[in-house]
Motif scaffolding. Structure first.
Motif, PDB file in Angstrom:
ATOM      1  N   ASP A 108      35.187  35.267  49.411  1.00  0.00           N
ATOM      2  CA  ASP A 108      35.504  35.303  50.831  1.00  0.00           C
ATOM      3  C   ASP A 108      35.389  36.727  51.357  1.00  0.00           C
ATOM      4  N   VAL A 109      34.894  36.840  52.576  1.00  0.00           N
ATOM      5  CA  VAL A 109      34.728  38.153  53.211  1.00  0.00           C
ATOM      6  C   VAL A 109      35.247  38.072  54.640  1.00  0.00           C
ATOM      7  N   CYS A 113      36.989  46.904  55.136  1.00  0.00           N
ATOM      8  CA  CYS A 113      38.238  47.667  55.138  1.00  0.00           C
ATOM      9  C   CYS A 113      38.427  48.172  53.711  1.00  0.00           C
ATOM     10  N   PRO A 114      37.833  49.326  53.379  1.00  0.00           N
ATOM     11  CA  PRO A 114      37.786  49.783  51.980  1.00  0.00           C
ATOM     12  C   PRO A 114      39.139  50.289  51.483  1.00  0.00           C
ATOM     13  N   VAL A 115      39.485  49.879  50.276  1.00  0.00           N
ATOM     14  CA  VAL A 115      40.717  50.320  49.611  1.00  0.00           C
ATOM     15  C   VAL A 115      40.370  50.693  48.175  1.00  0.00           C
ATOM     16  N   LEU A 139      39.307  42.818  50.983  1.00  0.00           N
ATOM     17  CA  LEU A 139      40.521  42.331  51.620  1.00  0.00           C
ATOM     18  C   LEU A 139      40.134  41.462  52.812  1.00  0.00           C
ATOM     19  N   LEU A 140      40.971  40.468  53.110  1.00  0.00           N
ATOM     20  CA  LEU A 140      40.639  39.498  54.147  1.00  0.00           C
ATOM     21  C   LEU A 140      41.467  39.758  55.404  1.00  0.00           C
ATOM     22  N   VAL A 141      40.804  39.699  56.544  1.00  0.00           N
ATOM     23  CA  VAL A 141      41.461  39.974  57.810  1.00  0.00           C
ATOM     24  C   VAL A 141      42.480  38.876  58.121  1.00  0.00           C
ATOM     25  N   LEU A 144      44.950  41.084  50.363  1.00  0.00           N
ATOM     26  CA  LEU A 144      44.434  40.409  49.190  1.00  0.00           C
ATOM     27  C   LEU A 144      45.615  40.266  48.253  1.00  0.00           C
ATOM     28  N   GLN A 145      46.149  39.059  48.189  1.00  0.00           N
ATOM     29  CA  GLN A 145      47.391  38.796  47.468  1.00  0.00           C
ATOM     30  C   GLN A 145      48.496  39.691  48.047  1.00  0.00           C
TER      31      GLN A 145
END
Length: 759
Positions: A253-254, A285-287, A294-296, A318-319
């Motif tokens: 998922d993106v 959204c880079p981490v 990560l999902l909006v 994300l979780q």
């Protein structure tokens, strides 16, 4: 064997693009101040028997908050939501509930009418839609003479309102036209982005357009206002979906952003009554150290002056890893107007691979709005566009380039916390600078208040709003008032609450744009136009508190303790970022077998005479230190009026021995009197005067009855119970130790406790 390489391929494709610049934000930022639920100063609204307060419409023209819940709509006072101005019920019928249940849905929870859409119409009325037991319906609602009224102009809500009350959706009212993103069918398998007018325009039912999407936000950006290119207004939609472009045997998922043009009328032959301007791009959204995207979860846009200054703030999860990223409208616009496209290419075994489309694009550019360039070529509206352009967008609506956030990194990263919603306020500081205050709802029922200064984000407060099991489902903002909705209620909060900062140091180090320390009043006050830098201290960039007046030392609290006891000295700093610094007689205390330094206290184990002395507790935050509390500890001695611990124990032992001896003597006397017949048996305890209820025989003589009466009146059986209670209390005192406790007033009191004193 192909599964693992395929997944690793996805990670490899994603990682380089998203981790560029991901080193910037500090992860797991600690909120400086934690505000418990009983100290948040908020107002709570909930109505008995109603749930799911998750749809809101701010009617500032009516000074009301229109609140949609399950089977009811409320009109609340905007200044005080505990004041209910009006209410209207909109329940489902028993027939509708039965039909819903027969289709396999839960009659108690699913088959109700959840209010999902509330928008203001041009004439001041409101457009409202509900799930209506998996048969969505819409109506017009008005407010007049202190009452909310549904006008019974019900219409089909399919494509406007979700069937499933727990499915994500989004909507926006633009110039009287309703734009929605939801599902078109009962099963939720036909996602659609639709404009509801006389001529409905919608997306294609194709996985290349929308593939199991999760809609979160929609926004109208008036890009047609003053625009030298003659461009059109845009409707932007944010969502997550299963990606089609990755070579993987598992779902990935993106996050996406899609866009359509407000003036889109569909195509003449190709894409009839379908969007000709629908384009979508990946939203990054880079981490650091997180390879999967990560999902909006939510998006909020803020525009300072005109549309060119708009910034979108989004929360991603994300979780239990969460982040906040911000995007300039100009960067989003550039991707949609200049990015190359991705296209599907069939390969062996009927597998489809997505790759960069490098051939020449049709003219006009696929997905572009009608602008001056299109008009020069004779295309005045989307119905005039050539089939070659329309066919291209029908098959290939996905752009190759991703939208990157400001600074190519997240503004805020938080580990162990799931973000749910976000709104952003603008605060004007003492020197006139404007700052964006991010208010972030969490799954744990709290709201984070954060701000970014020159690339570094600080979390000023974490305000607990609901119990930890109640996630924040909606946030709405009106000036400096925040409205927080959940399943169980709505809370109204002030976001400019400066009274929580107690000292000058606390106020300045908070770096809250709303607040400054007023020198004339000696209080932390909300910044207004009357304040100047000479009368108010505020330092946002670095938290410079050097101008704060000096604070004198605290008056010590006198404490006495018994030898061998454990003593607890409390010291709660104002800030979670402060470190506690303890001293004994001016020397730092280090952790040992005797001393244990906790975040809010000092524990002294097996206290002896060496533990006596003058204790001070200070908090150190940054380069500033402030004393919070002081204690003078002394061990109890046998001199004067104060008894030593040994004396107290000897006296207790003597008292217990005397009580035991007296108890034995009394027991012997009781048994002796019973043996001689001076005391009646329990079954015969009664008044002799009551001749009808005598326990003895009629043959008893008057003399025996008289003796019975005297004996009965002499001994009170209740006295034995009192004696037993006294005995048990005395024995329990033998096993307890005396200890000292400091109350809120600072006075000393004695109380029995097992093995430690809390001070």
């Amino acid at each position: 064997m192909m599964f693992l390489p395929a997944v690793l391929c996805v990670f490899y494709v994603w990682s380089p693009a998203t981790l560029i610049g991901g080193q910037g934000p500090t992860s797991n930022i600690i909120p400086r101040k934690t505000v418990p639920i009983n100290s948040n100063g908020g107002r709570l609204f909930r109505e008995e028997g109603f749930w799911n307060y998750t749809t809101m419409l701010l009617r500032e023209d009516l000074n009301m908050l229109i609140l949609g819940a399950r089977e009811a709509i409320f009109a609340l006072d905007l200044d005080d939501i505990t004041v209910k101005k009006a209410m209207v019920n909109w329940p489902v019928t028993k027939q509708q509930q039965m039909e819903c249940s027969n289709k396999g849905k839960d009659a108690t929870n699913d088959c109700k009418n959840y209010i999902r859409i509330l928008h203001k119409n041009k004439d001041g009325s409101m457009y409202v839609c509900g799930t209506k037991a998996f048969n969505p319906s819409c109506d017009t609602m008005s407010y007049a003479n202190g009452q909310l009224n549904l006008e019974n102009k019900q219409e089909d809500g399919k494509g406007k309102c979700p069937f499933d009350p727990f499915q994500r959706y989004t909507s926006e009212m633009v110039d009287g036209a309703l734009y929605t993103a939801t599902s078109m069918n009962f099963r939720g398998s036909e996602p659609v982005m639709m404009r509801s007018t006389d001529e409905i325009i919608r997306t294609e039912f194709a996985s290349t357009w929308l593939n199991e999407p999760n809609f979160v936000h929609m926004a109208h950006i008036p890009e047609g206002e003053p625009n030298p290119e003659g461009d059109d207004d845009k409707i932007y939609m944010f969502f997550s979906e299963t990606a089609v472009e990755y070579d993987s045997y598992t779902k990935v998922d993106v996050s996406r952003v899609a866009r359509v043009c407000k003036g889109d009328l569909g195509g003449q032959r190709t894409l009839q009554k379908k969007w000709t301007s629908f384009l979508k791009a990946r939203l990054d959204c880079p981490v650091l150290n997180i390879n999967l995207p990560l999902l909006v979860q939510d998006m909020f846009h803020l525009c300072q002056d005109d549309w060119t200054t708009c910034v979108f703030y989004g929360v991603f999860t994300l979780q239990l890893d969460s982040a906040v990223c911000a995007y300039k409208i100009e960067d989003i616009k550039a991707v949609f107007s200049k990015s190359k496209f991705k296209a599907p290419f069939p390969v062996e075994t009927s597998f489809v691979k997505w790759a960069l489309y490098s051939s020449e694009l049709p003219d006009p550019r696929p997905g572009a709005c009608i602008d001056n360039h299109a008009r020069e070529k004779g295309f005045a509206k989307s119905l005039d566009l050539p089939d070659k352009t329309l066919q291209f967008i029908k098959e290939k609506p996905l752009l190759d380039q991703a939208v990157s956030p400001i600074g190519k990194r997240a503004l805020l990263v938080k580990r162990g916390t799931a973000f749910t919603r976000i709104v952003v306020a603008t605060a004007t500081a003492l020197k006139g600078s404007k700052h964006h205050i991010m208010l972030i709802g969490t799954k744990s029922g709290s709201v984070l208040k954060a701000v970014n200064y020159e690339g570094k984000t600080v979390i000023m407060e974490e305000i607990q709003v609901f119990e930890p099991s109640e996630p924040v489902k909606i946030l709405r903002l009106s000036n400096t008032t925040l409205y927080v909705g959940s399943e169980v209620g709505v809370v109204q909060l002030s976001i400019s609450e400066c009274g929580r900062y107690h000292t000058c140091l606390d106020c300045v180090l908070a770096r809250d744009p709303y607040c400054g320390w007023a020198l004339n009043t000696g209080r932390c006050s909300t910044i207004d136009s009357t304040h100047t830098t000479s009368t108010v201290i505020q330092s946002l960039s670095d938290g410079d508190a050097s101008r704060c007046p000096p604070i004198g030392g605290s008056k010590p609290v006198n404490i006495s303790f018994f030898h061998g006891n454990a003593v607890k000295l409390w010291c709660q700093p104002y800030s979670n970022l402060a470190k506690v610094h303890w001293q004994l007689n001016g020397h730092p205390i280090r952790a040992s077998n005797t001393f244990q330094i906790l975040s809010d206290s000092l524990m002294i184990f097996n206290a002896s005479a060496e533990a006596s002395g003058h204790y001070t507790c200070s908090s150190v935050e940054g380069k500033y230190e402030a004393q919070h509390v002081a204690y003078d500890l002394k061990m109890w001695s046998g001199s004067g009026t104060t008894a030593s611990l040994r004396d107290v124990q000897e006296k207790e032992n003597t008292l217990v021995a005397m009580v035991v001896i007296l108890s034995l003597i009394l027991a012997m006397l009781v048994f002796w009197n019973m043996y001689k017949g001076h005391l009646p048996l329990p079954c015969c305890h009664s008044r002799v005067k009551d001749t009808t209820n005598r326990c003895g025989d009629e043959r008893f003589s008057a003399n025996q009855a008289q003796q019975h009466k005297v004996a009965s009146s002499t001994v009170n059986m209740n006295s034995n119970n009192n004696y037993a209670n006294i005995q048990r209390f005395s024995i329990s005192r033998e096993t307890d130790r005396l200890t000292t406790t400091v109350g809120s007033s600072g006075q000393i009191s004695l109380r029995p406790i097992d093995d430690e004193s809390e001070i």
